[in-house]
Design a protein around this motif. Structure first.
Motif, PDB file in Angstrom:
ATOM      1  N   SER A   1      36.071  35.838 -11.266  1.00  7.24           N
ATOM      2  CA  SER A   1      36.186  35.904 -12.722  1.00  7.24           C
ATOM      3  C   SER A   1      35.037  36.680 -13.354  1.00  7.24           C
ATOM      4  O   SER A   1      35.138  37.148 -14.489  1.00  7.24           O
TER       5      SER A   1
ATOM      6  N   HIS B   1      38.503  42.844 -13.547  1.00  6.75           N
ATOM      7  CA  HIS B   1      39.833  42.755 -12.961  1.00  6.75           C
ATOM      8  C   HIS B   1      40.858  42.816 -14.085  1.00  6.75           C
ATOM      9  O   HIS B   1      40.509  42.762 -15.266  1.00  6.75           O
ATOM     10  N   ASP B   2      42.112  42.952 -13.730  1.00  5.03           N
ATOM     11  CA  ASP B   2      43.178  42.892 -14.727  1.00  5.03           C
ATOM     12  C   ASP B   2      44.347  42.116 -14.145  1.00  5.03           C
ATOM     13  O   ASP B   2      44.341  41.712 -12.985  1.00  5.03           O
ATOM     14  N   HIS B   3      45.372  41.891 -14.992  1.00  5.62           N
ATOM     15  CA  HIS B   3      46.565  41.163 -14.568  1.00  5.62           C
ATOM     16  C   HIS B   3      47.798  41.931 -15.005  1.00  5.62           C
ATOM     17  O   HIS B   3      47.748  42.735 -15.952  1.00  5.62           O
ATOM     18  N   SER B   4      48.899  41.638 -14.369  1.00  4.91           N
ATOM     19  CA  SER B   4      50.152  42.305 -14.727  1.00  4.91           C
ATOM     20  C   SER B   4      50.869  41.603 -15.874  1.00  4.91           C
ATOM     21  O   SER B   4      51.858  42.113 -16.402  1.00  4.91           O
TER      22      SER B   4
ATOM     23  N   ASP C   1      46.777  28.223 -15.736  1.00  5.34           N
ATOM     24  CA  ASP C   1      46.006  28.704 -14.593  1.00  5.34           C
ATOM     25  C   ASP C   1      44.803  27.805 -14.322  1.00  5.34           C
ATOM     26  O   ASP C   1      44.711  27.165 -13.287  1.00  5.34           O
TER      27      ASP C   1
ATOM     28  N   ARG D   1      48.493  31.992 -18.422  1.00  2.00           N
ATOM     29  CA  ARG D   1      49.070  33.310 -18.216  1.00  2.00           C
ATOM     30  C   ARG D   1      50.557  33.217 -18.514  1.00  2.00           C
ATOM     31  O   ARG D   1      51.191  32.206 -18.206  1.00  2.00           O
TER      32      ARG D   1
ATOM     33  N   PRO E   1      48.258  42.782 -20.667  1.00  2.73           N
ATOM     34  CA  PRO E   1      48.344  43.247 -19.273  1.00  2.73           C
ATOM     35  C   PRO E   1      47.588  44.571 -19.091  1.00  2.73           C
ATOM     36  O   PRO E   1      47.538  45.406 -19.995  1.00  2.73           O
TER      37      PRO E   1
ATOM     38  N   GLU F   1      47.254  37.109 -20.508  1.00  6.83           N
ATOM     39  CA  GLU F   1      46.364  35.986 -20.209  1.00  6.83           C
ATOM     40  C   GLU F   1      45.736  35.502 -21.500  1.00  6.83           C
ATOM     41  O   GLU F   1      45.352  36.304 -22.356  1.00  6.83           O
TER      42      GLU F   1
END
Length: 273
Positions: free
Chosen positions: A39, A43-46, A26, A98, A79, A49
């Motif tokens: 940043s 926030h989050d990611h599916s 990334d 990621r 996640p 990371e």
């Protein structure tokens, strides 16, 4: 391995026995000036990371808890874990990976930890820094063999990260990993030391094997002995440098030749003269 897109610097797929990982590089060596405002917001990611801190320090908030990362540290964020950068030093350099994992349902633990703070070995940090160094160059200046090296490093690196994530992962592929680590170390030797007067004994000391064992490993992995492997590594370097417009004097020094006669014979043997 695919070329960069607008969103990611690099992406590649890795198969690890029962698992498949789709990796996206990334951010590469991002400094405070280049860190996106988003940043610093929760926030989050599916997907997973991974932060690697190449220099300096950086503090993260993860589910409301503060974690400080220092040079060489890794942070694996699961996640759906809320996180943000809280603060960072002026000299911080980080890159992010990621990755999406695909595996049998019973392979992962029933409940995952929201994050894992991990300090890799010196060798692992060198592997990561080496690949980052290659990837900092322009895409068109990265050669196919270097892409193979990048993928090999990330296979090793990701498999070690997964050992932290999945306790029994370490029992799944130890022999394959050992072979891969050994091969990367051999490739490193021929990549970094071809300008020197090196011998089979030098490589044997690097691997902590006897010369006879090292010779057998070279035949098994590459189908050739030390002298031919060294010659081909030097030819590959010479061909790359010729294509980049380097002078004959620069190429000779990079390939370990000190006389014009010997260097010309070397070029003729590879069809480069």
């Amino acid at each position: 391995m695919r070329q960069p897109t607008a969103d990611f610097e690099l992406s590649l797929s890795i198969d690890l026995e029962e698992m498949r990982a789709e990796i996206m590089l990334d951010y590469l060596n991002e400094t405070p000036r280049g860190i996106r405002a988003s940043s610093y917001q929760s926030h989050d990611h599916s997907i997973d990371e991974l932060y690697f801190i190449q220099s300096g320090s950086l503090s993260m908030e993860l589910n409301g808890e503060r974690v400080t990362l220092h040079e060489g540290d890794l942070l694996l964020i699961a996640p759906k874990t809320l996180h943000r950068i809280a603060e960072c030093s002026d000299d911080v350099q980080r890159f992010n990976i990621r990755f999406a994992l695909y595996a049998a349902e019973n392979l992962f633990p029933a409940e995952r930890r929201p994050w894992i703070h991990y300090r890799p070995s010196d060798a692992e940090r060198m592997e990561l820094a080496f690949t980052a160094g290659i990837l900092r160059r322009k895409w068109e200046n990265i050669y196919p063999l270097e892409f193979c090296r990048i993928k090999a490093y990330y296979v090793i690196f990701l498999s070690r990260v997964l050992e932290k994530l999945i306790p029994r992962c370490g029992d799944v592929m130890p022999e394959r990993q050992n072979h891969l680590v050994r091969r990367v170390r051999i490739d490193n030797f021929f990549y970094n030391r071809i300008h020197e007067h090196v011998t089979l004994s030098d490589l044997a000391r690097e691997l902590s094997y006897s010369p006879a064992q090292t010779s057998r490993i070279l035949k098994e992995y590459y189908g050739m002995g030390f002298t031919e492997k060294l010659r081909r590594a030097r030819l590959a370097r010479a061909e790359q440098m010729l294509a980049a417009g380097a002078s004959r004097k620069e190429i000779a020094a990079a390939c370990g030749y000190t006389t014009r006669q010997g260097f010309d014979a070397f070029l003729r043997s590879g069809g480069l003269l």
